[in-house]
Scaffold this motif. Structure first.
Motif, PDB file in Angstrom:
ATOM      1  N   ASP A  18      -5.501   9.391   6.499  1.00 59.37           N
ATOM      2  CA  ASP A  18      -6.314  10.609   6.446  1.00 59.37           C
ATOM      3  C   ASP A  18      -5.627  11.734   5.678  1.00 59.37           C
ATOM      4  OD1 ASP A  18      -8.638  10.021   8.375  1.00 59.37           O
ATOM      5  OD2 ASP A  18      -6.880   9.437   9.541  1.00 59.37           O
ATOM      6  N   ILE A  19      -4.314  11.857   5.874  1.00 61.72           N
ATOM      7  CA  ILE A  19      -3.559  12.963   5.283  1.00 61.72           C
ATOM      8  C   ILE A  19      -2.262  12.405   4.714  1.00 61.72           C
ATOM      9  CG2 ILE A  19      -2.395  15.165   5.741  1.00 61.72           C
ATOM     10  CD1 ILE A  19      -4.245  15.475   8.197  1.00 61.72           C
ATOM     11  N   PHE A  20      -1.898  12.871   3.526  1.00 63.14           N
ATOM     12  CA  PHE A  20      -0.606  12.523   2.938  1.00 63.14           C
ATOM     13  C   PHE A  20       0.272  13.765   2.904  1.00 63.14           C
ATOM     14  CE2 PHE A  20       2.321  12.385  -0.629  1.00 63.14           C
ATOM     15  CZ  PHE A  20       3.027  11.225  -0.313  1.00 63.14           C
ATOM     16  N   VAL A  21       1.554  13.597   3.235  1.00 68.90           N
ATOM     17  CA  VAL A  21       2.501  14.708   3.265  1.00 68.90           C
ATOM     18  C   VAL A  21       3.697  14.408   2.373  1.00 68.90           C
ATOM     19  CG1 VAL A  21       4.094  16.038   4.706  1.00 68.90           C
ATOM     20  CG2 VAL A  21       1.872  15.401   5.600  1.00 68.90           C
ATOM     21  N   LEU A  22       4.104  15.395   1.575  1.00 70.95           N
ATOM     22  CA  LEU A  22       5.362  15.326   0.829  1.00 70.95           C
ATOM     23  C   LEU A  22       6.108  16.638   1.054  1.00 70.95           C
ATOM     24  CD1 LEU A  22       6.972  13.592  -1.403  1.00 70.95           C
ATOM     25  CD2 LEU A  22       6.226  15.414  -2.926  1.00 70.95           C
ATOM     26  N   ASN A  23       7.369  16.526   1.477  1.00 75.02           N
ATOM     27  CA  ASN A  23       8.179  17.717   1.753  1.00 75.02           C
ATOM     28  C   ASN A  23       9.489  17.693   0.971  1.00 75.02           C
ATOM     29  OD1 ASN A  23       8.790  20.174   3.086  1.00 75.02           O
ATOM     30  ND2 ASN A  23       9.988  19.105   4.639  1.00 75.02           N
ATOM     31  N   SER A  24       9.490  17.045  -0.190  1.00 74.58           N
ATOM     32  CA  SER A  24      10.716  16.936  -0.984  1.00 74.58           C
ATOM     33  C   SER A  24      11.174  18.289  -1.500  1.00 74.58           C
ATOM     34  CB  SER A  24      10.492  16.001  -2.170  1.00 74.58           C
ATOM     35  OG  SER A  24      10.291  14.679  -1.756  1.00 74.58           O
ATOM     36  N   SER A  25      12.494  18.448  -1.573  1.00 75.30           N
ATOM     37  CA  SER A  25      13.060  19.683  -2.105  1.00 75.30           C
ATOM     38  C   SER A  25      13.308  19.605  -3.601  1.00 75.30           C
ATOM     39  CB  SER A  25      14.377  19.990  -1.393  1.00 75.30           C
ATOM     40  OG  SER A  25      15.301  18.920  -1.566  1.00 75.30           O
ATOM     41  N   GLN A  26      13.378  18.388  -4.154  1.00 78.83           N
ATOM     42  CA  GLN A  26      13.651  18.212  -5.583  1.00 78.83           C
ATOM     43  C   GLN A  26      12.958  16.956  -6.072  1.00 78.83           C
ATOM     44  OE1 GLN A  26      17.743  17.391  -6.523  1.00 78.83           O
ATOM     45  NE2 GLN A  26      17.545  17.929  -8.679  1.00 78.83           N
ATOM     46  N   GLU A  27      12.189  17.082  -7.135  1.00 79.42           N
ATOM     47  CA  GLU A  27      11.478  15.952  -7.712  1.00 79.42           C
ATOM     48  C   GLU A  27      11.300  16.200  -9.208  1.00 79.42           C
ATOM     49  OE1 GLU A  27      10.498  13.157  -6.398  1.00 79.42           O
ATOM     50  OE2 GLU A  27      10.519  13.483  -4.231  1.00 79.42           O
ATOM     51  N   GLY A  28      10.844  15.162  -9.906  1.00 80.39           N
ATOM     52  CA  GLY A  28      10.332  15.347 -11.258  1.00 80.39           C
ATOM     53  C   GLY A  28       8.850  15.638 -11.106  1.00 80.39           C
ATOM     54  N   LEU A  29       8.078  14.570 -11.050  1.00 84.53           N
ATOM     55  CA  LEU A  29       6.687  14.656 -10.627  1.00 84.53           C
ATOM     56  C   LEU A  29       6.443  13.404  -9.796  1.00 84.53           C
ATOM     57  CD1 LEU A  29       3.633  15.895 -12.604  1.00 84.53           C
ATOM     58  CD2 LEU A  29       3.460  13.958 -11.045  1.00 84.53           C
ATOM     59  N   PRO A  30       6.269  13.545  -8.484  1.00 81.15           N
ATOM     60  CA  PRO A  30       6.313  12.389  -7.585  1.00 81.15           C
ATOM     61  C   PRO A  30       5.169  11.402  -7.815  1.00 81.15           C
ATOM     62  CG  PRO A  30       6.547  14.461  -6.377  1.00 81.15           C
ATOM     63  CD  PRO A  30       6.112  14.811  -7.755  1.00 81.15           C
ATOM     64  N   ASN A  31       5.525  10.127  -8.017  1.00 79.45           N
ATOM     65  CA  ASN A  31       4.505   9.085  -8.119  1.00 79.45           C
ATOM     66  C   ASN A  31       3.578   9.095  -6.908  1.00 79.45           C
ATOM     67  OD1 ASN A  31       5.719   8.031 -10.471  1.00 79.45           O
ATOM     68  ND2 ASN A  31       7.023   6.662  -9.296  1.00 79.45           N
ATOM     69  N   VAL A  32       4.167   9.284  -5.720  1.00 79.01           N
ATOM     70  CA  VAL A  32       3.385   9.145  -4.488  1.00 79.01           C
ATOM     71  C   VAL A  32       2.291  10.202  -4.375  1.00 79.01           C
ATOM     72  CG1 VAL A  32       5.125   7.918  -3.165  1.00 79.01           C
ATOM     73  CG2 VAL A  32       5.182  10.422  -3.222  1.00 79.01           C
ATOM     74  N   VAL A  33       2.500  11.372  -4.955  1.00 83.91           N
ATOM     75  CA  VAL A  33       1.458  12.405  -4.908  1.00 83.91           C
ATOM     76  C   VAL A  33       0.277  11.997  -5.787  1.00 83.91           C
ATOM     77  CG1 VAL A  33       0.907  14.811  -5.456  1.00 83.91           C
ATOM     78  CG2 VAL A  33       3.057  14.257  -4.321  1.00 83.91           C
ATOM     79  N   LEU A  34       0.560  11.503  -6.974  1.00 81.59           N
ATOM     80  CA  LEU A  34      -0.507  10.993  -7.836  1.00 81.59           C
ATOM     81  C   LEU A  34      -1.280   9.879  -7.148  1.00 81.59           C
ATOM     82  CD1 LEU A  34       1.540  10.870 -11.134  1.00 81.59           C
ATOM     83  CD2 LEU A  34      -0.619  12.087 -10.933  1.00 81.59           C
ATOM     84  N   GLU A  35      -0.553   8.973  -6.506  1.00 84.01           N
ATOM     85  CA  GLU A  35      -1.190   7.829  -5.861  1.00 84.01           C
ATOM     86  C   GLU A  35      -2.033   8.261  -4.666  1.00 84.01           C
ATOM     87  OE1 GLU A  35       2.517   4.968  -7.252  1.00 84.01           O
ATOM     88  OE2 GLU A  35       2.313   5.562  -5.150  1.00 84.01           O
ATOM     89  N   ALA A  36      -1.507   9.185  -3.866  1.00 84.34           N
ATOM     90  CA  ALA A  36      -2.253   9.668  -2.701  1.00 84.34           C
ATOM     91  C   ALA A  36      -3.526  10.387  -3.129  1.00 84.34           C
ATOM     92  CB  ALA A  36      -1.376  10.590  -1.871  1.00 84.34           C
ATOM     93  N   MET A  37      -3.419  11.224  -4.140  1.00 80.65           N
ATOM     94  CA  MET A  37      -4.591  11.939  -4.629  1.00 80.65           C
ATOM     95  C   MET A  37      -5.610  10.965  -5.207  1.00 80.65           C
ATOM     96  SD  MET A  37      -2.667  15.248  -6.335  1.00 80.65           S
ATOM     97  CE  MET A  37      -4.154  15.940  -7.061  1.00 80.65           C
ATOM     98  N   SER A  38      -5.131   9.973  -5.965  1.00 83.06           N
ATOM     99  CA  SER A  38      -6.028   8.987  -6.551  1.00 83.06           C
ATOM    100  C   SER A  38      -6.749   8.188  -5.475  1.00 83.06           C
ATOM    101  CB  SER A  38      -5.231   8.047  -7.462  1.00 83.06           C
ATOM    102  OG  SER A  38      -6.064   7.136  -8.128  1.00 83.06           O
ATOM    103  N   ALA A  39      -6.073   7.981  -4.322  1.00 82.37           N
ATOM    104  CA  ALA A  39      -6.672   7.232  -3.213  1.00 82.37           C
ATOM    105  C   ALA A  39      -7.619   8.088  -2.378  1.00 82.37           C
ATOM    106  CB  ALA A  39      -5.574   6.667  -2.321  1.00 82.37           C
ATOM    107  N   GLY A  40      -7.748   9.369  -2.721  1.00 84.56           N
ATOM    108  CA  GLY A  40      -8.695  10.226  -2.031  1.00 84.56           C
ATOM    109  C   GLY A  40      -8.184  10.823  -0.737  1.00 84.56           C
ATOM    110  N   LEU A  41      -6.860  10.957  -0.594  1.00 86.15           N
ATOM    111  CA  LEU A  41      -6.309  11.569   0.612  1.00 86.15           C
ATOM    112  C   LEU A  41      -6.246  13.085   0.478  1.00 86.15           C
ATOM    113  CD1 LEU A  41      -5.162   8.624   1.069  1.00 86.15           C
ATOM    114  CD2 LEU A  41      -3.391   9.761   2.400  1.00 86.15           C
ATOM    115  N   ALA A  42      -6.414  13.755   1.607  1.00 84.91           N
ATOM    116  CA  ALA A  42      -6.074  15.178   1.682  1.00 84.91           C
ATOM    117  C   ALA A  42      -4.555  15.254   1.579  1.00 84.91           C
ATOM    118  CB  ALA A  42      -6.560  15.770   2.993  1.00 84.91           C
ATOM    119  N   THR A  43      -4.054  15.878   0.524  1.00 88.09           N
ATOM    120  CA  THR A  43      -2.626  15.873   0.209  1.00 88.09           C
ATOM    121  C   THR A  43      -2.013  17.221   0.528  1.00 88.09           C
ATOM    122  OG1 THR A  43      -2.934  14.191  -1.498  1.00 88.09           O
ATOM    123  CG2 THR A  43      -0.952  15.545  -1.645  1.00 88.09           C
TER     124      THR A  43
END
Length: 374
Positions: free
Chosen positions: A281-306
């Motif tokens: 239902d919900i995806f959470v990312l709390n990273s302090s340092q990233e480039g551009l996280p693959n998992v955020v793209l994937e969660a959004m593409s899967a239709g999750l509230a991110t």
């Protein structure tokens, strides 16, 4: 494509390279992913989903071993560059400077992609070098700088004074794999998940940089009913790149179990992450340092509230607060956002649908390949 890690190791840059390579193979291209055979764990050469995997020997147990390994890597670098038309470098991999210069000399198109802000963006890469002028001169020889978001582009501009060589695009996602579930109840049944539970999902190695401390504190304080799934390596493994952080991994895992009890499940690494994203239902990312996280793209593409922490360059470009995602700065704000979404299924659905549409319009692999290769 040349990346430090590649499957079967699950590291972000290597997975990103492999998935993009796999897409290009399906479009009729021949793609080799050159990577490092870290401590000689894997086969030297194999084919994975049509991608030619070549692993150069690399030892990590001391500075001397790494120095010796550089000499072992170079023959594979030269051999693969000789066969290529386009070379895509994922960060400052061993012998990458040589690859840039040889590419220039032999007429290959060389693309350099930074993988992490404040680590290998052009500003950091050049200014931490012993002789910055040499590093700047070498990096300036690439044909294309692949900037995953505006801050990477700005970093190139600060170093070189213009952005003529920059192509800016997120790394993209395979929207044929990461997509909303056609039958969510059936998917949950197959995965052994409660049909009626509100599921919060987070993905990544359980290490400090990924912000699990704050995730466990925020979710541990929630009054609403939910289940938290953590996908990713959480037990120290001497052959894993997180081994140096093993004490922190153990402490974080123990803290999560103490604060959340049976509301928390550590799944370990999974091959079917796309299924779990589609079922949550919900995806959470709390990273302090990233480039551009693959998992955020994937969660959004899967239709999750991110729900994601504010990240330099990502905020406002990929994660647009209130539109494609919910963006937070503090643990209290994370707790508040989760509580609101748990109480409001309609808001979750609106955010998820908008995110999926946004990804398909802007960051499918088709769109990324068109920008990068023309």
């Amino acid at each position: 494509m040349y990346s430090a890690w590649a499957p079967p190791a699950r590291a972000g840059g290597g997975l990103s390279a492999f998935r993009f390579a796999r897409y290009l193979v399906r479009q009729g291209h021949q793609v080799t992913q050159l990577t490092l055979n870290q401590d000689l764990q894997f086969q030297k050469e194999e084919w994975l989903d049509g991608v030619h995997m070549v692993r150069a020997p690399y030892l990590r147990d001391s500075r001397l071993a790494k120095a010796i390994s550089l000499g072992l890597v170079i023959p594979d670098c030269v051999d693969q560059l000789r066969q290529a038309d386009v070379v895509l470098l994922y960060g400052p991999v061993p012998a990458y400077s040589m690859m840039i210069l040889l590419g220039r000399l032999t007429g290959r198109r060389v693309i350099y992609r930074s993988t992490m802000m404040q680590d290998n963006d052009p500003d950091t890469l050049v200014n931490r070098d012993i002789v910055p002028r040499i590093r700047r001169a070498i990096l300036g020889q690439v044909d294309t700088y692949y900037a995953m978001h505006p801050e990477f582009r700005a970093s190139w501009g600060r170093v070189f004074g213009d952005t003529d060589k920059v192509v800016m695009t997120a790394q993209g996602v395979d929207t044929s794999i990461f997509k909303p579930a056609a039958d969510r109840d059936a998917l949950r049944d197959r995965l052994g998940l409660d049909r009626d539970a509100a599921i919060i999902l987070t993905i990544g190695w359980v290490i400090p940089r990924k912000g699990y401390d704050g995730v466990f504190e925020a979710t541990g304080a929630l009054k609403e009913d939910f289940q938290l799934l953590v996908i990713g390596d959480f037990e120290p493994n001497p052959n894993h790149p997180s081994w140096n952080e093993r004490d922190a991994m153990n402490a974080l895992t123990a803290k999560g179990r103490r604060l959340l009890g049976d509301k928390l499940t550590f799944t370990g690494s999974l091959d079917n992450v796309d299924d779990y994203l589609a079922a949550a239902d919900i995806f959470v990312l709390n990273s302090s340092q990233e480039g551009l996280p693959n998992v955020v793209l994937e969660a959004m593409s899967a239709g999750l509230a991110t729900v994601t922490r504010r990240l330099e360059g990502v905020d406002g470009y990929l994660t647009i607060d209130g539109d494609t995602a919910v963006v937070f700065d503090t643990t209290d704000q994370l707790q508040g956002a989760l509580a609101r979404l748990l109480r409001n299924p309609e808001e979750r659905q609106r955010l998820g649908a908008r995110a999926a549409s946004f990804i398909r319009e802007n960051f499918s692999y088709e769109a990324v390949a068109a920008r990068l290769f023309g």
